[in-house]
Scaffold this active site. Structure first.
Site, PDB file in Angstrom:
ATOM      1  N   CYS A 121       0.841  -1.198   0.000  1.00  0.00           N
ATOM      2  CA  CYS A 121       0.000   0.000   0.000  1.00  0.00           C
ATOM      3  C   CYS A 121       0.876   1.248   0.000  1.00  0.00           C
ATOM      4  CB  CYS A 121      -0.932   0.000   1.213  1.00  0.00           C
ATOM      5  SG  CYS A 121      -2.159   1.323   1.151  1.00  0.00           S
ATOM      6  N   GLU A 463     -23.138   4.031   0.473  1.00  0.00           N
ATOM      7  CA  GLU A 463     -23.449   2.720   1.048  1.00  0.00           C
ATOM      8  C   GLU A 463     -22.300   1.737   0.835  1.00  0.00           C
ATOM      9  OE1 GLU A 463     -28.314   2.534   0.812  1.00  0.00           O
ATOM     10  OE2 GLU A 463     -27.180   2.494  -1.060  1.00  0.00           O
TER      11      GLU A 463
END
Length: 492
Positions: A121, A463
């Site tokens: 990452c 969402e």
């Protein structure tokens, strides 16, 4: 490490389609760049995040109060779609990085770098390289693990296991760290380190799952930077496939079908809630359903393309740059299914035997004052967070869905809740969503926008970010449960 150029080089990780893989085999010197997609996320249109940030003054206050970088970074912007959760997240992160604690400030950021490197990452690595230097870290350490004190290097084993196979952590691993002479760790220091490792492993899942873009760096000429693995294949660059274009391509799955999927999901949720009132399922049957779900998770292939994504030709190959690999040992070590094929007696972590609420919370709070309260607040916040909506529908009880998401992550890590019916997982989580969950949780660096777009196509981006928050916290809690249980066994 060269601070000015580290972002560019460290972002040179690509998930390769078949054609590009063939090209790279012939010429491994290929170097491709593209302009950054606009906004904080390669998956979410910029205007959706910007509108949320503009409308919510609370976000700016939280950044001023708790941001270690002093600015509104891309992670914070995307998380600001859920301001209630953002406050819990920033408070706990600020505490573990900046407030009084067992570890020196530079060590905290170096541990964050080590954790982020397990998943390649570069976004988090770059962020904490800067923070490491700002807090007085020794620049030579950034040349790689061979330049850091042996005491920090000794964290490699537990970092590796926590990131990929936390169920393998035993009290012997703990004893090895706390009984190593001059390089030993005190238990408070070790708990602080474990919390940091688990936090940044899980945060890497959120970064890749939400398509977080690299921070814009004015030092990079013409706004060009090597693109991260989470967004596109290199061949997309030549075809000018932007976030808008890929979103349009994803719509070809069919609006009518996705509407039908939404209605069917809501019907299943309603039926489960009604059935629970008359449920007479035995404890033995619940155990059987857990074992079935655990074994079925074997066949949910992360980054699966053949079944879940028939229009994709991605393969699993990832190029790992030297800027990332210098911070890890044993780079080939990765997630392995907890329930491996052919095993009859699978060891299971019974949540009732060692719970966060009754065991982990008190231990971590005793050894690292107050962090337990902050983590507990964050876990409860994300688990209970709801707006009672699903896509365009209002007044919807989403409890069963949130519980299925959280418990499915724990199931993949071998954690079972005796009072949960794992039959709900199969009824509520479609296959493409299971593929996405397993990828984001266990192999986050393989996440692509096509995976993100493939599930719940009628749901809002807000969402889907909520889903990513649930996955992140479920993963962090699973790692902590295994590590804290091992520490408890060491103490008894």
């Amino acid at each position: 490490m060269n601070r000015g150029g580290s972002s560019a080089s460290a972002s040179a990780n690509y998930l390769l389609c078949t054609n590009c893989r063939k090209v790279l085999r012939k010429d491994k010197r290929i170097r491709v760049s593209q302009p950054l997609t606009r906004g904080p996320s390669a998956f979410i249109p910029e205007k959706e995040v910007v509108q949320a940030n503009t409308a919510d003054e609370r976000t700016n206050f939280l950044v001023e109060e708790y941001s270690t970088s002093g600015r509104l970074d891309n992670i914070t912007q995307v998380m600001s779609l859920h301001t209630q959760y953002l406050e819990s997240f920033l408070r706990s992160q600020f505490y573990m990085l900046r407030m009084d604690g067992p570890l020196p400030l530079p060590d905290r950021h170096y541990i964050a770098i080590m954790a982020a490197a397990r998943h390649q990452c570069s976004y988090l690595i770059n962020m904490h390289v800067d923070e490491f230097l700002k807090t007085g870290g020794i620049a030579e350490w950034l040349n790689g693990l061979e330049y850091v004190p042996q005491r920090l290097r000794n964290l490699n084993e537990i970092n590796k296991l926590l990131a990929h196979r936390p169920w393998l952590i035993t009290k012997e691993h703990i004893q090895k760290l706390v009984k190593t002479g001059e390089n030993n760790w005190s238990l408070p220091e070790l708990v602080h380190a474990v919390v940091l490792l688990a936090h940044y492993h899980a945060l890497a899942s959120f970064v890749f799952g939400s398509g977080i873009n690299p921070e814009r760096d004015p030092g990079i000429a013409n706004g060009f930077r090597l693109i991260s693995v989470s967004s596109f294949c290199v061949c997309d660059l030549a075809n000018d496939n932007s976030i808008e274009n890929t979103s349009l391509a994803g719509s070809n799955f069919g609006i009518v079908d996705s509407l039908g999927e939404l209605e069917a999901l809501m019907e299943r949720m309603k039926r489960l809630q009604e059935d629970r009132e008359d449920d007479e399922t035995t404890r033995e049957e619940m155990t059987t359903r857990f074992e079935k779900e655990k074994k079925e998770s074997l066949f949910v292939v992360p980054g699966e393309t053949l079944h879940a994504f028939p229009h994709s030709d991605f393969e699993d190959d990832v190029i790992v740059t030297a800027d990332v690999s210098r911070y890890i040992e044993d780079p080939s070590f990765g997630y392995e299914d907890f329930a491996r094929r052919g095993e009859e007696h699978l060891p299971t972590f019974r949540a009732q035997d060692y719970t966060w609420e009754n065991h982990g919370f008190s231990l971590v709070n005793r050894l690292y004052s107050d962090i337990g309260h902050l983590l507990d607040e964050k876990f409860r916040m994300v688990y209970n967070l709801t707006y009672n909506t699903m896509a365009t529908h209002e007044d919807v009880d989403t409890t069963t869905l949130r519980r299925a998401l959280f418990n499915y992550v724990h199931c993949m890590f071998g954690i079972r809740y005796d009072d949960y019916d794992y039959g709900e997982v199969n009824q509520l989580l479609e296959r493409s969503l299971k593929v996405y969950i397993k990828t984001v949780t266990c192999y986050p660096e393989r996440t692509t926008k096509r995976m993100y777009d493939s599930y719940w196509r009628q749901f809002t981006h807000s969402e889907k970010v909520h889903v990513n928050l649930l996955l992140m916290e479920a993963r962090m809690q699973a790692e902590l449960l295994y590590a804290l249980r091992a520490i408890t066994r060491h103490l008894t």
